[in-house]
Design a protein around this motif. Structure first.
Motif, mmCIF file in Angstrom:
data_model
loop_
_atom_site.group_PDB
_atom_site.id
_atom_site.type_symbol
_atom_site.label_atom_id
_atom_site.label_comp_id
_atom_site.label_asym_id
_atom_site.label_seq_id
_atom_site.Cartn_x
_atom_site.Cartn_y
_atom_site.Cartn_z
ATOM 1 N N ARG A 51 0.818 -1.206 0.000
ATOM 2 C CA ARG A 51 0.000 0.000 0.000
ATOM 3 C C ARG A 51 0.862 1.270 0.000
ATOM 4 O O ARG A 51 0.616 2.206 -0.747
ATOM 5 C CB ARG A 51 -0.834 -0.079 1.279
ATOM 6 N N LYS A 52 1.896 1.256 0.828
ATOM 7 C CA LYS A 52 2.715 2.463 0.942
ATOM 8 C C LYS A 52 3.601 2.676 -0.275
ATOM 9 O O LYS A 52 3.952 3.799 -0.606
ATOM 10 C CB LYS A 52 3.563 2.409 2.214
ATOM 11 N N ARG A 55 1.413 4.432 -2.589
ATOM 12 C CA ARG A 55 1.312 5.841 -2.194
ATOM 13 C C ARG A 55 2.534 6.626 -2.656
ATOM 14 O O ARG A 55 2.405 7.726 -3.217
ATOM 15 C CB ARG A 55 1.190 5.930 -0.669
ATOM 16 N N SER A 228 -8.937 3.461 -5.150
ATOM 17 C CA SER A 228 -9.547 4.425 -4.234
ATOM 18 C C SER A 228 -8.696 5.676 -4.038
ATOM 19 O O SER A 228 -9.126 6.620 -3.399
ATOM 20 C CB SER A 228 -9.804 3.763 -2.877
ATOM 21 N N HIS A 229 -7.461 5.664 -4.583
ATOM 22 C CA HIS A 229 -6.582 6.817 -4.363
ATOM 23 C C HIS A 229 -7.133 8.045 -5.088
ATOM 24 O O HIS A 229 -7.366 8.013 -6.290
ATOM 25 C CB HIS A 229 -5.174 6.504 -4.864
ATOM 26 N N MET A 230 -7.320 9.112 -4.331
ATOM 27 C CA MET A 230 -7.987 10.285 -4.891
ATOM 28 C C MET A 230 -7.118 11.084 -5.861
ATOM 29 O O MET A 230 -7.614 11.952 -6.563
ATOM 30 C CB MET A 230 -8.460 11.199 -3.762
ATOM 31 N N GLU A 231 -5.805 10.850 -5.856
ATOM 32 C CA GLU A 231 -4.936 11.597 -6.774
ATOM 33 C C GLU A 231 -4.799 10.907 -8.126
ATOM 34 O O GLU A 231 -4.128 11.414 -9.003
ATOM 35 C CB GLU A 231 -3.544 11.813 -6.170
ATOM 36 N N VAL A 250 -16.669 0.914 -8.807
ATOM 37 C CA VAL A 250 -17.298 1.391 -7.572
ATOM 38 C C VAL A 250 -16.320 2.276 -6.785
ATOM 39 O O VAL A 250 -16.647 3.387 -6.379
ATOM 40 C CB VAL A 250 -17.771 0.205 -6.706
ATOM 41 N N LEU A 251 -15.084 1.772 -6.609
ATOM 42 C CA LEU A 251 -14.111 2.531 -5.822
ATOM 43 C C LEU A 251 -13.707 3.824 -6.525
ATOM 44 O O LEU A 251 -13.451 4.844 -5.902
ATOM 45 C CB LEU A 251 -12.872 1.681 -5.562
ATOM 46 N N GLU A 254 -15.779 7.662 -6.441
ATOM 47 C CA GLU A 254 -15.674 8.746 -5.461
ATOM 48 C C GLU A 254 -15.040 10.008 -6.045
ATOM 49 O O GLU A 254 -15.494 11.111 -5.779
ATOM 50 C CB GLU A 254 -14.883 8.267 -4.243
ATOM 51 N N ASN A 255 -13.976 9.847 -6.834
ATOM 52 C CA ASN A 255 -13.419 11.050 -7.470
ATOM 53 C C ASN A 255 -13.606 10.992 -8.989
ATOM 54 O O ASN A 255 -12.827 11.544 -9.750
ATOM 55 C CB ASN A 255 -11.950 11.280 -7.086
#
Lengths: 287, 322
Positions: A51-52, A55, A228-231, A250-251, A254-255
């Motif tokens: 995950r990191k 990121r 799901s990452h918004m960026e 689905v994920l 959100e953005n």
């Protein structure tokens, strides 16, 4: 790669990920082995991204994006062409990896590499031409000069499934970056060993750091993090698992991420246009 | 080298102030040790909330306008829209407290009136830098005038800079007297003394300047102005915390701490909180005793709060710039 020429000493390589222009291990310290196809003989160890790591890769891609899309289209084409040259010079390495770890025949591997190089050259050429093809001048019944032009969407998440043909994978990657997008790519699981020569190609092609970030690991573990990452503005999933498709959609909602299937042809404008935003301008011209 | 320096106290007595030696390698190692804590889930959320409540939201630009200050005050009261935050928590099924207001806003003396009006009734403090910030190279009477104007305009906290020129020339008594004079001019307002540690040269000097400021009556000691590249760091803050701790043990008076400048990420903020908690203890883990001087930090704290609640990595664009 499994042995030094003329030496009996085998040096199995630890294949690192390529994030922000650097060859890094997973921050988690995890790895997994890749075997010579059909045997239990270790070919190399690969990093199991976390995950990191995703990121960190997204941060790198996000920081690189304005600079990359700000370069001239011609320059992006030059760099893609350089990638084709470097792939050519690493041809034998790609072929060896495909035959050893994936069990591809030598002939099939060689032709796959050739097609990948063709795709890189194709998108190198299109880098400063797709605007003209996809943009338009629109007839309107008011005193306006009306035209449509394209812009890159930003950061794209490229997810391999279990397996993707090498040339298709490289072609899609080239298509995404040729318009000025940056990429966080999770290698197709059965082909992740190809990360080694591919990242070396990226590192030696004058490609700015962070434009392409290559990760290895498990799609099941990382796809939700990417989706799901918004960026991340857009997703490209190269697999065909319908469950994964709906989860990504689905994920991503959100953005308002666009979840895009790869182009139907390896070399086609569709592979570029899926990762563009179109902007229409109404410019007053007087009566 | 002398072991102590005699300082004449305001009551006329003379006090030998020791020159404490600092083990630079040891301090750095110990400071790094605070960065290795694993703080997750509920503890992390608590740390993030606490850090938000400790922020001195700062704007110290030549281009500051009253509108900009009002905008920042609005952000200080509600770092995010309370309604939207509640809505997000509801959707994520998380039962968490509303996001707290920050501790204070920090502005130039000319902007204090605007900030006081904007923050009336909220309990958020208005801090003003004074004394010829950031260089401090003006005459004492101008510094006092600066402080007086800020206090009269309604500032409840004054951030002063020490005279580094005097400090480096060895005129420690002058530095001391100046802090004492400004403390008097502050009246009821809290005094934070900025040491500008990046210009002091060594950790020994940082320690001595801290002791000097504490003895002179500082309510808070603060690392930096944020106007030079070398700002707050963990080792420097550790040395200052140790000075506070020693003073507390000797006299029972609690002095606050404010690292400022260069703290941009929630992760860094949590490292500082770990350090305060382990050096000074729980009594310093509140906005009355510990502050972060920052502006961009707030958005990263909010981003991490959102990450904790929704499980998504959030984008910076989700939060207002100031």
């Amino acid at each position: 790669m499994s042995g030094l020429n003329g030496s009996q000493l085998a040096v199995p390589k630890t294949i690192k990920m390529y994030i922000d222009g650097a060859f890094v291990r997973s921050e988690s310290g995890r790895s997994y082995p890749v075997y010579v196809k059909g045997t239990k003989q270790l070919y190399a160890n690969l990093c199991r991204g976390s995950r990191k790591d995703v990121r960190a890769a997204v941060t790198a891609a996000q920081e690189a994006q304005p600079g990359w899309s700000g370069r001239s289209a011609y320059n992006r084409g030059q760099i893609l062409y350089r990638m084709a040259e470097m792939t050519e010079s690493k041809r034998s390495e790609f072929v060896e990896l495909m035959t050893e770890t994936m069990g591809t025949t030598k002939a099939a591997a060689a032709s796959s590499v050739t097609r990948a190089i063709d795709a890189l050259v194709y998108f190198a050429g299109f880098a400063d031409k797709y605007h003209q093809v996809l943009g338009s001048e629109n007839p309107v019944s008011s005193p306006h000069y009306n035209f449509t032009c394209s812009e890159p969407v930003g950061v794209v998440g490229l997810l391999g499934g279990d397996t993707v043909d090498f040339d298709v994978w490289v072609g899609q990657l080239a298509a995404i970056i040729c318009s000025g997008n940056t990429v966080v790519a999770l290698m197709p699981e059965l082909e992740s060993a190809l990360l080694a020569p591919l990242s070396e190609v990226l590192a030696t092609s004058d490609l700015p750091k962070g434009v392409v970030n290559l990760l290895s690991g498990e799609l099941d573990e990382l796809r939700a993090v990417v989706a799901s990452h918004m960026e991340i503005q857009s997703l490209c999933y190269m697999g065909d698992d319908s469950k994964v498709w709906s989860e990504l959609k689905v994920l991503g909602a959100e953005n308002m991420k666009r979840v895009v299937a790869p182009g139907r042809e390896t070399m086609g404008l569709e592979s570029i246009s899926g990762f563009l935003e179109f902007k229409t301008v109404w410019h007053p011209i007087g009566t | 080298m002398r072991d102590f320096i005699n300082i004449k106290m305001p009551n006329g007595s003379e006090k030998p102030l020791p020159l404490v030696s600092v083990d630079k390698v040891g301090v750095t190692e110990r400071a790094n040790f605070f960065t290795t804590r694993s703080i997750k889930k509920d503890s992390k959320l608590w740390a993030l909330y606490t850090a938000i409540s400790m922020v001195d939201l700062t704007t110290l630009e030549g281009a500051d306008t009253d509108d900009r200050v009002r905008q920042m005050c609005a952000k200080a009261i509600h770092p995010v829209s309370p309604y939207l935050f509640q809505e997000m928590c509801r959707q994520s099924g998380a039962a968490v407290e509303p996001i707290p207001s920050v501790a204070a806003v920090c502005v130039y003396p000319n902007r204090v009136k605007t900030a006081v009006a904007a923050l009336k009734g909220t309990g958020i403090q208005v801090a003003s830098v004074a004394t010829g910030f950031p260089a401090g190279q003006v005459a004492l009477d101008i510094k006092l005038q600066d402080v007086k104007q800020a206090v009269e305009a309604g500032a409840s906290e004054i951030d002063m800079v020490i005279d580094r020129g005097a400090f480096h020339s060895g005129r420690y008594q002058d530095v001391f007297d100046e802090i004492v004079a400004i403390k008097t001019a502050c009246g009821d307002a809290h005094l934070k003394v900025i040491l500008e540690t990046g210009e002091l040269g060594s950790l020994e000097k940082v320690r001595f300047a801290s002791d000097l400021a504490i003895q002179a009556g500082a309510d808070f000691i603060k690392t930096s102005t944020g106007k030079i590249p070398s700002a707050a760091s963990l080792p420097v803050t550790l040395v200052m915390l140790q000075a506070i701790s020693d003073h507390y043990q000797a006299t029972g008076r609690k002095v606050g701490m404010k690292p400022a400048g260069g703290i941009r990420t929630a992760k860094q903020a949590i490292h500082y909180l770990c350090m305060v908690s382990e050096v000074l203890g729980a009594e310093w883990m509140n906005p009355q005793m510990f502050r972060f001087g920052a502006s961009v930090l707030l958005n990263d704290l909010l981003r991490q709060v959102y990450k904790q609640i929704t499980g998504r990595y959030y984008y910076t664009k989700a939060f207002s710039l100031d």
